[in-house]
Design an enzyme around this catalytic site. Structure first.
Site, PDB file in Angstrom:
ATOM      1  N   TYR A  48      71.408 136.747  19.846  1.00 39.02           N
ATOM      2  CA  TYR A  48      70.758 138.019  19.500  1.00 39.02           C
ATOM      3  C   TYR A  48      70.661 138.151  17.990  1.00 39.02           C
ATOM      4  O   TYR A  48      71.636 137.889  17.286  1.00 39.02           O
ATOM      5  CB  TYR A  48      71.562 139.210  20.061  1.00 39.02           C
ATOM      6  N   GLU A  50      68.492 140.925  16.227  1.00 41.57           N
ATOM      7  CA  GLU A  50      67.614 142.021  15.800  1.00 41.57           C
ATOM      8  C   GLU A  50      67.714 142.239  14.298  1.00 41.57           C
ATOM      9  O   GLU A  50      68.802 142.201  13.726  1.00 41.57           O
ATOM     10  CB  GLU A  50      68.006 143.343  16.482  1.00 41.57           C
ATOM     11  N   ASP A 199      41.861 138.617  13.319  1.00 46.92           N
ATOM     12  CA  ASP A 199      42.627 137.987  14.397  1.00 46.92           C
ATOM     13  C   ASP A 199      42.062 136.578  14.542  1.00 46.92           C
ATOM     14  O   ASP A 199      41.021 136.369  15.141  1.00 46.92           O
ATOM     15  CB  ASP A 199      42.454 138.787  15.695  1.00 46.92           C
ATOM     16  N   THR A 226      47.923 133.714  17.361  1.00 40.47           N
ATOM     17  CA  THR A 226      48.901 133.099  18.248  1.00 40.47           C
ATOM     18  C   THR A 226      49.311 131.794  17.582  1.00 40.47           C
ATOM     19  O   THR A 226      48.631 131.311  16.679  1.00 40.47           O
ATOM     20  CB  THR A 226      48.289 132.790  19.636  1.00 40.47           C
ATOM     21  N   LYS A 229      47.666 127.826  19.962  1.00 39.98           N
ATOM     22  CA  LYS A 229      46.312 127.308  20.175  1.00 39.98           C
ATOM     23  C   LYS A 229      46.086 126.153  19.190  1.00 39.98           C
ATOM     24  O   LYS A 229      46.746 125.125  19.298  1.00 39.98           O
ATOM     25  CB  LYS A 229      45.288 128.438  20.010  1.00 39.98           C
ATOM     26  N   ARG A 235      54.284 128.974  22.449  1.00 35.87           N
ATOM     27  CA  ARG A 235      53.625 130.258  22.753  1.00 35.87           C
ATOM     28  C   ARG A 235      54.257 131.356  21.922  1.00 35.87           C
ATOM     29  O   ARG A 235      55.472 131.520  21.929  1.00 35.87           O
ATOM     30  CB  ARG A 235      53.812 130.620  24.232  1.00 35.87           C
TER      31      ARG A 235
HETATM   32  N1  DSN Z   1      43.746 134.183  26.443  1.00 39.37           N
HETATM   33  C1  DSN Z   1      43.332 133.723  25.146  1.00 39.37           C
HETATM   34  C2  DSN Z   1      42.079 132.926  25.208  1.00 39.37           C
HETATM   35  O1  DSN Z   1      41.971 132.141  26.122  1.00 39.37           O
HETATM   36  O2  DSN Z   1      41.228 133.046  24.352  1.00 39.37           O
HETATM   37  C3  DSN Z   1      43.244 134.807  24.166  1.00 39.37           C
HETATM   38  O3  DSN Z   1      44.408 135.521  24.161  1.00 39.37           O
END
Ligand code: DSN
Length: 445
Positions: A48, A50, A199, A226, A229, A235
């Site tokens: 933990y 925080e 974003d 994110t 990707k 993730r």
């Molecule tokens: N689910 C993602 C995508 O496939 O673009 C975006 O969060």
């Protein structure tokens, strides 16, 4: 009889086989390195922590602090940012934290609408954010670019506190300077600061790899992403920003200059509790990989592969939204190309080991479950080492499957195409097995 736990590991093995024997065309997916997997599966999950490095609400964080600081420093270096918050559990959490950091309930946020290619968390009525803030959506032009005139008109009419550039199904490079000019015009009119947020979840790896402009170098103060990707990490989410970095445990005034501190406070304690330090460690490992020169070659190859795939598909009769791509992503109007809908095509491609997703087009009449398009991209295939030649082979398989669907008429009719689909499945498997996935043990392939 197998225990519950044994079944889980058996299913993981089956998933390893599925991934190894097929090709991943979903543009938001990728494969992590063995080291990223190792960090994620470590004892850090037991802890933990925080708070933030040096300012925790629990003891025993001397190692965790160093790991989180490494992740922060590497993320700052990747995106030339003043500040990085590496704690968001996901891209959705990252976006929500930025809204919470800057906006009050009822404030207006201008973002690309979902049908145009935006993301659910950019104001879809089904989300929590949309119940708190007033989202106004801008669209795209016929050739698939941001409708900058529409964006400017809506900004001057609705006077948003925040303008968001970002998307899930968009294949152009945004003109960040143009959006910055709109924000400046709005501020000159109202005297109020406007937060510019990007974003970049889909293209963050292209930015890190130097083949896409960085919004933070074009007057944007905040970029969310994110990490799983194109960045090829675990993730999770991150927020990088420009401004003065203050003490996250102390209240500060809501000004653009204070954005880094406002964001830290909005992530914790604003919207999240304990950070996932095993995932933060894996982010740190991935960011170090992303800082290497090879990652630049990887990013460039993603775009090269996408362009070759786009050209080949067009030659074979596929109609592409935006007439091609400038990044990693392609949006195909499969209805107009072969008279079949996106869901039917997705299902048929699944049968041959090619995974992508049905996707609505900006002016789609087919609805969310039977959209006219499919979305695909090259980041995962490029990680495995597939190049331009393989993109041409892939386009030919896609054409054969599309023709089989058109002749079959519907999902039930696909039964009559079992032989052709089975043949393509074998060809896909043979090619896929030539390109191993990082982190999958050889005996599981
Ligand atoms: N689910 C993602 C995508 O496939 O673009 C975006 O969060």
């Amino acid at each position: 009889m197998a225990t519950q736990q044994d079944q889980v590991f058996e299913l993981i093995k089956q998933e390893q086989k599925r991934q190894s024997e097929g090709l991943e065309l979903i543009p938001s997916e990728n494969y992590v390195s063995e080291n990223v997997l190792k960090a994620m599966g470590s004892v850090l999950t037991n802890k933990y922590s925080e708070g933030y490095p040096g300012k925790r609400y629990y003891g025993g964080n001397e190692n965790v602090d160093k790991i989180e600081n490494l992740a922060i420093e590497r993320a700052k270096k990747l995106f030339h940012a003043d500040h990085a918050n590496v704690q968001p559990h996901s891209g959705a959490n990252a976006n929500e934290a930025v809204y919470f950091a800057w906006c009050k309930p009822g404030d207006t946020i201008l973002a690309m609408s979902l049908p145009a290619g935006g993301h659910l968390t950019h104001g879809s009525p089904v989300t929590r954010s949309a119940k708190i803030y007033n989202f106004v959506g801008y669209g795209v032009t016929e050739d698939g670019d941001i409708d900058y005139d529409d964006l400017e008109k809506l900004a001057l009419e609705h006077k948003p506190k925040l303008i968001l550039v970002g998307y899930s199904a968009f294949m152009k490079v945004p003109d960040f300077d143009r959006v910055k000019a709109v924000a400046d015009k709005l501020t000159a009119e109202t005297g109020e600061e406007v937060l510019l947020m990007a974003d970049m979840a889909h293209v963050a790896g292209l930015i890190a790899g130097g083949v896409h402009p960085n919004p933070l170098e074009h007057g944007f103060q905040v970029m969310t992403s994110t990490t799983h990707k194109t960045l090829r990490g675990p993730r999770g989410g991150i927020i990088v920003s420009m401004g003065k970095v203050g003490n996250p445990l102390k209240k500060c005034e809501r000004t653009l200059e204070n954005i880094p501190t406002l964001i830290d406070r909005a992530v914790f304690p604003g919207t999240q509790g304990g950070p996932l330090e095993h995932v933060i460690a894996a982010k740190a490992v991935a960011f170090e990989e992303d800082l290497q020169p090879e990652f630049h070659s990887y990013a460039a190859q993603i775009v090269k592969n996408a362009k070759v795939l786009a050209e080949e598909l067009q030659t074979l009769g596929f109609k592409l939204q935006g007439n091609g791509t400038e990044n990693h992503l392609l949006l195909v109007d499969i209805k107009d190309s072969f008279g079949i809908d996106g869901k039917f095509y997705e299902t048929a491609l699944d049968k041959v080991g090619l995974t992508l997703n049905a996707n609505a087009l900006p002016t789609d009449k087919g609805g969310a479950f039977r959209p006219s398009g499919v979305r695909l991209g090259t980041p995962a295939m490029t990680t495995r080492g597939l190049g331009e030649e393989e993109m041409k082979t892939l386009a030919k398989w896609m054409k054969r499957v599309a023709e089989a669907c058109a002749e079959a008429g519907d999902e039930a009719g696909l039964e009559t195409k079992n032989e052709e689909l089975g043949q393509i499945r074998e060809e896909v498997r043979a090619l896929a097995l030539r390109f191993p996935i990082p982190g999958i043990p050889a005996d599981a392939r």
